[in-house]
Design a protein around this motif. Structure first.
Motif, PDB file in Angstrom:
ATOM      1  N   ARG A   4      50.593   6.465  10.479  1.00  0.00           N
ATOM      2  CA  ARG A   4      49.992   6.304  11.798  1.00  0.00           C
ATOM      3  C   ARG A   4      48.512   6.660  11.798  1.00  0.00           C
ATOM      4  O   ARG A   4      47.696   5.989  12.402  1.00  0.00           O
ATOM      5  CB  ARG A   4      50.737   7.158  12.826  1.00  0.00           C
ATOM      6  N   GLY A   5      48.144   7.754  11.112  1.00  0.00           N
ATOM      7  CA  GLY A   5      46.745   8.152  11.094  1.00  0.00           C
ATOM      8  C   GLY A   5      45.839   7.086  10.527  1.00  0.00           C
ATOM      9  O   GLY A   5      44.789   6.773  11.068  1.00  0.00           O
ATOM     10  N   ALA A  14      43.422  11.439  14.701  1.00  0.00           N
ATOM     11  CA  ALA A  14      44.888  11.446  14.768  1.00  0.00           C
ATOM     12  C   ALA A  14      45.421  12.850  14.532  1.00  0.00           C
ATOM     13  O   ALA A  14      46.372  13.294  15.188  1.00  0.00           O
ATOM     14  CB  ALA A  14      45.462  10.481  13.739  1.00  0.00           C
ATOM     15  N   LEU A  15      44.789  13.580  13.622  1.00  0.00           N
ATOM     16  CA  LEU A  15      45.211  14.963  13.350  1.00  0.00           C
ATOM     17  C   LEU A  15      44.869  15.888  14.516  1.00  0.00           C
ATOM     18  O   LEU A  15      45.642  16.791  14.847  1.00  0.00           O
ATOM     19  CB  LEU A  15      44.546  15.463  12.067  1.00  0.00           C
ATOM     20  N   THR A  19      47.530  17.972  16.682  1.00  0.00           N
ATOM     21  CA  THR A  19      47.363  19.419  16.855  1.00  0.00           C
ATOM     22  C   THR A  19      47.388  19.808  18.324  1.00  0.00           C
ATOM     23  O   THR A  19      48.012  20.809  18.705  1.00  0.00           O
ATOM     24  CB  THR A  19      46.039  19.871  16.208  1.00  0.00           C
ATOM     25  N   LEU A  20      46.735  19.025  19.161  1.00  0.00           N
ATOM     26  CA  LEU A  20      46.749  19.313  20.595  1.00  0.00           C
ATOM     27  C   LEU A  20      48.174  19.275  21.144  1.00  0.00           C
ATOM     28  O   LEU A  20      48.562  20.126  21.958  1.00  0.00           O
ATOM     29  CB  LEU A  20      45.879  18.294  21.339  1.00  0.00           C
ATOM     30  N   GLN A  21      48.937  18.312  20.700  1.00  0.00           N
ATOM     31  CA  GLN A  21      50.328  18.207  21.147  1.00  0.00           C
ATOM     32  C   GLN A  21      51.137  19.423  20.695  1.00  0.00           C
ATOM     33  O   GLN A  21      51.920  19.987  21.481  1.00  0.00           O
ATOM     34  CB  GLN A  21      50.964  16.930  20.587  1.00  0.00           C
ATOM     35  N   LEU A  22      50.920  19.868  19.475  1.00  0.00           N
ATOM     36  CA  LEU A  22      51.642  21.036  18.963  1.00  0.00           C
ATOM     37  C   LEU A  22      51.204  22.313  19.667  1.00  0.00           C
ATOM     38  O   LEU A  22      52.019  23.206  19.910  1.00  0.00           O
ATOM     39  CB  LEU A  22      51.436  21.149  17.449  1.00  0.00           C
ATOM     40  N   ILE A  23      49.926  22.413  19.981  1.00  0.00           N
ATOM     41  CA  ILE A  23      49.436  23.583  20.720  1.00  0.00           C
ATOM     42  C   ILE A  23      50.118  23.667  22.076  1.00  0.00           C
ATOM     43  O   ILE A  23      50.537  24.749  22.514  1.00  0.00           O
ATOM     44  CB  ILE A  23      47.905  23.517  20.880  1.00  0.00           C
ATOM     45  N   GLU A  24      50.239  22.533  22.749  1.00  0.00           N
ATOM     46  CA  GLU A  24      50.913  22.520  24.050  1.00  0.00           C
ATOM     47  C   GLU A  24      52.373  22.940  23.923  1.00  0.00           C
ATOM     48  O   GLU A  24      52.905  23.643  24.785  1.00  0.00           O
ATOM     49  CB  GLU A  24      50.839  21.122  24.660  1.00  0.00           C
ATOM     50  N   LYS A  38      52.699  15.689   9.718  1.00  0.00           N
ATOM     51  CA  LYS A  38      53.885  14.873   9.963  1.00  0.00           C
ATOM     52  C   LYS A  38      53.778  14.147  11.290  1.00  0.00           C
ATOM     53  O   LYS A  38      54.098  12.953  11.394  1.00  0.00           O
ATOM     54  CB  LYS A  38      55.131  15.750   9.938  1.00  0.00           C
ATOM     55  N   LEU A  39      53.313  14.853  12.322  1.00  0.00           N
ATOM     56  CA  LEU A  39      53.191  14.243  13.637  1.00  0.00           C
ATOM     57  C   LEU A  39      52.135  13.138  13.638  1.00  0.00           C
ATOM     58  O   LEU A  39      52.260  12.150  14.355  1.00  0.00           O
ATOM     59  CB  LEU A  39      52.841  15.312  14.673  1.00  0.00           C
ATOM     60  N   ALA A  40      51.104  13.312  12.825  1.00  0.00           N
ATOM     61  CA  ALA A  40      50.057  12.293  12.732  1.00  0.00           C
ATOM     62  C   ALA A  40      50.455  11.139  11.825  1.00  0.00           C
ATOM     63  O   ALA A  40      49.776  10.113  11.785  1.00  0.00           O
ATOM     64  CB  ALA A  40      48.768  12.921  12.219  1.00  0.00           C
ATOM     65  N   GLY A  41      51.540  11.328  11.095  1.00  0.00           N
ATOM     66  CA  GLY A  41      52.022  10.257  10.230  1.00  0.00           C
ATOM     67  C   GLY A  41      51.363  10.204   8.873  1.00  0.00           C
ATOM     68  O   GLY A  41      51.249   9.131   8.281  1.00  0.00           O
TER      69      GLY A  41
END
Length: 205
Positions: A4-5, A14-15, A19-24, A38-41
């Motif tokens: 995805r990245g 993308a990273l 990271t923002l999503q994981l921080i939330e 992993k979340l960024a693909g």
């Protein structure tokens, strides 16, 4: 299918978004570089093309947040119009609006322990947003005699602390932390009490 990245053509951003999503979801210390990758693909090794580790990922989130925040604060202040008081109050509302709309950035900026001096860019961005509030405070206190006028930095820091407290206690959606009044009303009332105490606005009749 490409990662995805890379598919987005901007691995670094993308990273940051991952990271923002994981921080939330988990807070600034509740995730690993591998989870962000992993979340960024992408693979964990790909992260190190742009970042030294989690701390620099968070610092980039904070940098982008301060830039957005500075834009919002400057727009809210609007060069002190229509009045110094209205413009000052608008900066407080902008603070709450930013915390609601950009929670990941907000946490990275103010709750992650990020070193604001870790880069010249981050230091400049954070000083810019704070400078708007100091400028608003200085303008609002111009009518106070110089020997009784509080330093603009102290004045604005008090309002900053009040705004942050309202965000933390009542504007973040924490279960059981709801106030009987909207956060905007709480902040506006608090600012009003503070300004009356300084003699900046007349008492209620």
């Amino acid at each position: 299918m490409p990662k995805r990245g890379y598919h987005h053509g901007n691995l670094k951003q993308a990273l940051v978004e991952a990271t923002l999503q994981l921080i939330e979801q988990k807070g600034p210390s509740g995730f690993t570089v591998a989870e962000a990758a992993k979340l960024a693909g992408v693979t964990p090794a790909a992260v190190y093309r742009h970042f030294d580790g989690r701390e620099t990922l968070i610092a980039e989130c904070a940098l982008q947040g301060h830039r957005i925040f500075g834009d919002l604060m400057e727009h809210a202040y609007g060069d002190g119009k229509p009045t110094a008081l209205k413009a000052f109050e608008a900066t407080g509302r902008a603070y709450l609006a930013f915390a609601r709309k950009f929670p990941g950035h907000y946490v990275a900026m103010f709750e992650s322990g990020v070193n604001l001096q870790s880069s010249a860019e981050l230091a400049l961005a954070s000083e810019r947003s704070r400078g708007v509030l100091e400028r608003a405070a200085a303008k609002l206190s111009e009518n106070i005699p110089a020997d009784k006028r509080p330093p603009a930095a102290m004045f604005s820091s008090h309002i900053w602390a009040m705004s942050h407290g309202v965000v933390e206690l009542f504007a973040r959606g924490t279960p059981g932390a709801k106030a009987p009044f909207p956060p905007e009303d709480l902040l506006e009332t608090g600012i009003g009490i503070y300004l009356r105490g300084l003699g900046l606005i007349p008492p209620d009749t």
